[in-house]
Design a protein around this motif. Structure first.
Motif, PDB file in Angstrom:
ATOM      1  N   MET A   1       0.838  -1.194   0.000  1.00 55.42           N
ATOM      2  CA  MET A   1       0.000   0.000   0.000  1.00 55.42           C
ATOM      3  C   MET A   1       0.882   1.256   0.000  1.00 55.42           C
ATOM      4  O   MET A   1       1.819   1.353   0.799  1.00 55.42           O
ATOM      5  N   SER A   2       0.591   2.189  -0.886  1.00 58.93           N
ATOM      6  CA  SER A   2       1.363   3.424  -0.949  1.00 58.93           C
ATOM      7  C   SER A   2       1.018   4.324   0.230  1.00 58.93           C
ATOM      8  O   SER A   2       0.012   4.120   0.923  1.00 58.93           O
ATOM      9  N   ARG A   3       1.835   5.341   0.432  1.00 59.91           N
ATOM     10  CA  ARG A   3       1.540   6.240   1.550  1.00 59.91           C
ATOM     11  C   ARG A   3       0.232   6.992   1.318  1.00 59.91           C
ATOM     12  O   ARG A   3      -0.525   7.226   2.265  1.00 59.91           O
ATOM     13  N   THR A   4      -0.028   7.394   0.085  1.00 58.82           N
ATOM     14  CA  THR A   4      -1.296   8.060  -0.204  1.00 58.82           C
ATOM     15  C   THR A   4      -2.464   7.167   0.179  1.00 58.82           C
ATOM     16  O   THR A   4      -3.428   7.622   0.821  1.00 58.82           O
ATOM     17  N   GLU A   5      -2.391   5.906  -0.188  1.00 58.95           N
ATOM     18  CA  GLU A   5      -3.466   4.965   0.152  1.00 58.95           C
ATOM     19  C   GLU A   5      -3.600   4.811   1.658  1.00 58.95           C
ATOM     20  O   GLU A   5      -4.716   4.732   2.193  1.00 58.95           O
ATOM     21  N   GLU A   6      -2.471   4.790   2.362  1.00 59.69           N
ATOM     22  CA  GLU A   6      -2.506   4.678   3.821  1.00 59.69           C
ATOM     23  C   GLU A   6      -3.174   5.895   4.450  1.00 59.69           C
ATOM     24  O   GLU A   6      -3.989   5.763   5.381  1.00 59.69           O
ATOM     25  N   LEU A   7      -2.856   7.087   3.954  1.00 60.33           N
ATOM     26  CA  LEU A   7      -3.450   8.305   4.498  1.00 60.33           C
ATOM     27  C   LEU A   7      -4.948   8.375   4.203  1.00 60.33           C
ATOM     28  O   LEU A   7      -5.743   8.776   5.066  1.00 60.33           O
ATOM     29  N   LEU A   8      -5.337   7.977   3.007  1.00 62.28           N
ATOM     30  CA  LEU A   8      -6.753   7.988   2.663  1.00 62.28           C
ATOM     31  C   LEU A   8      -7.526   6.952   3.482  1.00 62.28           C
ATOM     32  O   LEU A   8      -8.663   7.205   3.900  1.00 62.28           O
ATOM     33  N   ALA A   9      -6.914   5.814   3.733  1.00 66.39           N
ATOM     34  CA  ALA A   9      -7.564   4.796   4.567  1.00 66.39           C
ATOM     35  C   ALA A   9      -7.705   5.291   5.998  1.00 66.39           C
ATOM     36  O   ALA A   9      -8.736   5.075   6.650  1.00 66.39           O
ATOM     37  N   ALA A  10      -6.668   5.976   6.506  1.00 64.89           N
ATOM     38  CA  ALA A  10      -6.736   6.534   7.854  1.00 64.89           C
ATOM     39  C   ALA A  10      -7.810   7.608   7.936  1.00 64.89           C
ATOM     40  O   ALA A  10      -8.536   7.706   8.933  1.00 64.89           O
ATOM     41  N   ALA A  11      -7.934   8.417   6.882  1.00 62.08           N
ATOM     42  CA  ALA A  11      -8.972   9.444   6.856  1.00 62.08           C
ATOM     43  C   ALA A  11     -10.361   8.822   6.885  1.00 62.08           C
ATOM     44  O   ALA A  11     -11.251   9.272   7.610  1.00 62.08           O
ATOM     45  N   ALA A  12     -10.556   7.783   6.093  1.00 65.76           N
ATOM     46  CA  ALA A  12     -11.865   7.127   6.038  1.00 65.76           C
ATOM     47  C   ALA A  12     -12.251   6.540   7.394  1.00 65.76           C
ATOM     48  O   ALA A  12     -13.434   6.528   7.770  1.00 65.76           O
ATOM     49  N   ALA A  13     -11.255   6.059   8.144  1.00 65.81           N
ATOM     50  CA  ALA A  13     -11.521   5.421   9.431  1.00 65.81           C
ATOM     51  C   ALA A  13     -11.591   6.405  10.595  1.00 65.81           C
ATOM     52  O   ALA A  13     -12.043   6.043  11.683  1.00 65.81           O
ATOM     53  N   ALA A  14     -11.170   7.642  10.381  1.00 59.38           N
ATOM     54  CA  ALA A  14     -11.084   8.620  11.457  1.00 59.38           C
ATOM     55  C   ALA A  14     -12.470   9.113  11.876  1.00 59.38           C
ATOM     56  O   ALA A  14     -13.394   9.155  11.068  1.00 59.38           O
ATOM     57  N   PRO A  15     -12.622   9.508  13.149  1.00 59.05           N
ATOM     58  CA  PRO A  15     -13.895  10.087  13.579  1.00 59.05           C
ATOM     59  C   PRO A  15     -14.111  11.448  12.932  1.00 59.05           C
ATOM     60  O   PRO A  15     -13.163  12.173  12.650  1.00 59.05           O
ATOM     61  N   GLY A  16     -15.363  11.773  12.679  1.00 55.86           N
ATOM     62  CA  GLY A  16     -15.649  13.062  12.068  1.00 55.86           C
ATOM     63  C   GLY A  16     -16.968  13.030  11.323  1.00 55.86           C
ATOM     64  O   GLY A  16     -17.662  12.013  11.300  1.00 55.86           O
ATOM     65  N   PHE A  17     -17.294  14.159  10.689  1.00 55.04           N
ATOM     66  CA  PHE A  17     -18.613  14.335  10.086  1.00 55.04           C
ATOM     67  C   PHE A  17     -18.578  14.394   8.567  1.00 55.04           C
ATOM     68  O   PHE A  17     -19.603  14.618   7.940  1.00 55.04           O
ATOM     69  N   MET A  18     -17.406  14.217   7.960  1.00 51.20           N
ATOM     70  CA  MET A  18     -17.311  14.328   6.502  1.00 51.20           C
ATOM     71  C   MET A  18     -17.563  12.977   5.835  1.00 51.20           C
ATOM     72  O   MET A  18     -16.830  12.015   6.076  1.00 51.20           O
ATOM     73  N   PRO A  19     -18.579  12.884   4.983  1.00 47.63           N
ATOM     74  CA  PRO A  19     -18.814  11.638   4.253  1.00 47.63           C
ATOM     75  C   PRO A  19     -17.625  11.296   3.356  1.00 47.63           C
ATOM     76  O   PRO A  19     -16.887  12.192   2.917  1.00 47.63           O
ATOM     77  N   ALA A  20     -17.451  10.013   3.091  1.00 50.07           N
ATOM     78  CA  ALA A  20     -16.282   9.556   2.339  1.00 50.07           C
ATOM     79  C   ALA A  20     -16.209  10.184   0.949  1.00 50.07           C
ATOM     80  O   ALA A  20     -15.126  10.559   0.487  1.00 50.07           O
ATOM     81  N   ASP A  21     -17.360  10.324   0.273  1.00 49.27           N
ATOM     82  CA  ASP A  21     -17.308  10.877  -1.082  1.00 49.27           C
ATOM     83  C   ASP A  21     -16.878  12.349  -1.064  1.00 49.27           C
ATOM     84  O   ASP A  21     -16.139  12.804  -1.945  1.00 49.27           O
ATOM     85  N   GLU A  22     -17.288  13.084  -0.036  1.00 46.90           N
ATOM     86  CA  GLU A  22     -16.887  14.481   0.071  1.00 46.90           C
ATOM     87  C   GLU A  22     -15.414  14.586   0.458  1.00 46.90           C
ATOM     88  O   GLU A  22     -14.694  15.478  -0.016  1.00 46.90           O
ATOM     89  N   GLY A  23     -14.946  13.673   1.314  1.00 50.79           N
ATOM     90  CA  GLY A  23     -13.534  13.669   1.671  1.00 50.79           C
ATOM     91  C   GLY A  23     -12.645  13.391   0.473  1.00 50.79           C
ATOM     92  O   GLY A  23     -11.616  14.055   0.281  1.00 50.79           O
TER      93      GLY A  23
END
Length: 206
Positions: free
Chosen positions: A1-23
């Motif tokens: 997994m590339s670093r970009t993929e790792e960061l995007l996966a971490a973002a998707a799993a993080a707490p918050g109010f932004m839907p995945a498609d908007e992120g």
């Protein structure tokens, strides 16, 4: 997994109010900005959107600056809809999201610069033209106007303005971000780009 993929996966799993498609749309908008400069967000909460921006910063050689007092917005305070008692600092009796934010952005600490301050306090000290400005702070009319007045002029020509939680219909959400979006568009200085959900994206033309 590339670093970009790792960061995007971490973002998707993080707490918050932004839907995945908007992120992912925010990530794509930040990745596509054609002018130099940092990516700056107003309103960080626990760092979810900062990770989406960090993924773009990693790919484009930029830095992300996040600005938040980490005491929560009005809707996060006791008695309000989005209050989370576990985020209250026992020593001060106030909400404190900074520890959670630091835990969230740990994978991107080399890409994210966190400024713990009110946006209107930092703005007079800021002089670097921004490549991207992401407005997602407090959604009261007063604070949304204040963020707009303090920061939009700091966006470089050719830079990107992203505004979150834009709901034309009051039944869907608060109207303060929609007001920012409509005022900016009416100025004639911006062209609207494709958005996703409640995320609006505009390019500064002059």
């Amino acid at each position: 997994m590339s670093r970009t993929e790792e960061l995007l996966a971490a973002a998707a799993a993080a707490p918050g109010f932004m839907p995945a498609d908007e992120g992912l749309a925010l990530y794509a908008a930040a990745r596509a900005v054609p002018v130099p400069g940092p990516l700056l967000e107003i309103g960080s909460w626990m760092g979810k959107s900062a990770l989406y921006l960090a993924a773009a910063a990693h790919e484009t050689g930029r830095q992300v600056v996040t600005v938040d007092h980490h005491r929560g917005s009005e809707e996060h305070q006791p008695g309000w809809e989005y209050h989370q008692p576990e985020l209250v600092d026992a020593a001060t009796g106030q909400l404190d999201t900074l520890p959670s934010f630091r835990a969230t952005v740990h994978p991107a600490e080399d890409l994210v610069v966190a400024v713990v301050a009110r946006s209107e306090t930092l703005a007079p000290l800021w002089s670097t033209p921004l490549a991207l400005l992401f407005l997602d702070g407090s959604h009261t009319e007063e604070s949304a106007r204040r963020d707009q007045d303090a920061w939009v002029a700091k966006l470089a020509v050719g830079g990107t303005l992203a505004v979150h939680d834009v709901f034309p219909d009051p039944a869907d959400g608060g109207q303060a971000p929609f007001g920012v979006y409509t005022r900016v568009l009416a100025s004639g200085d911006f062209t609207e780009l494709p958005g996703t959900g409640s995320l609006r994206v505009l390019r500064r033309d002059r």
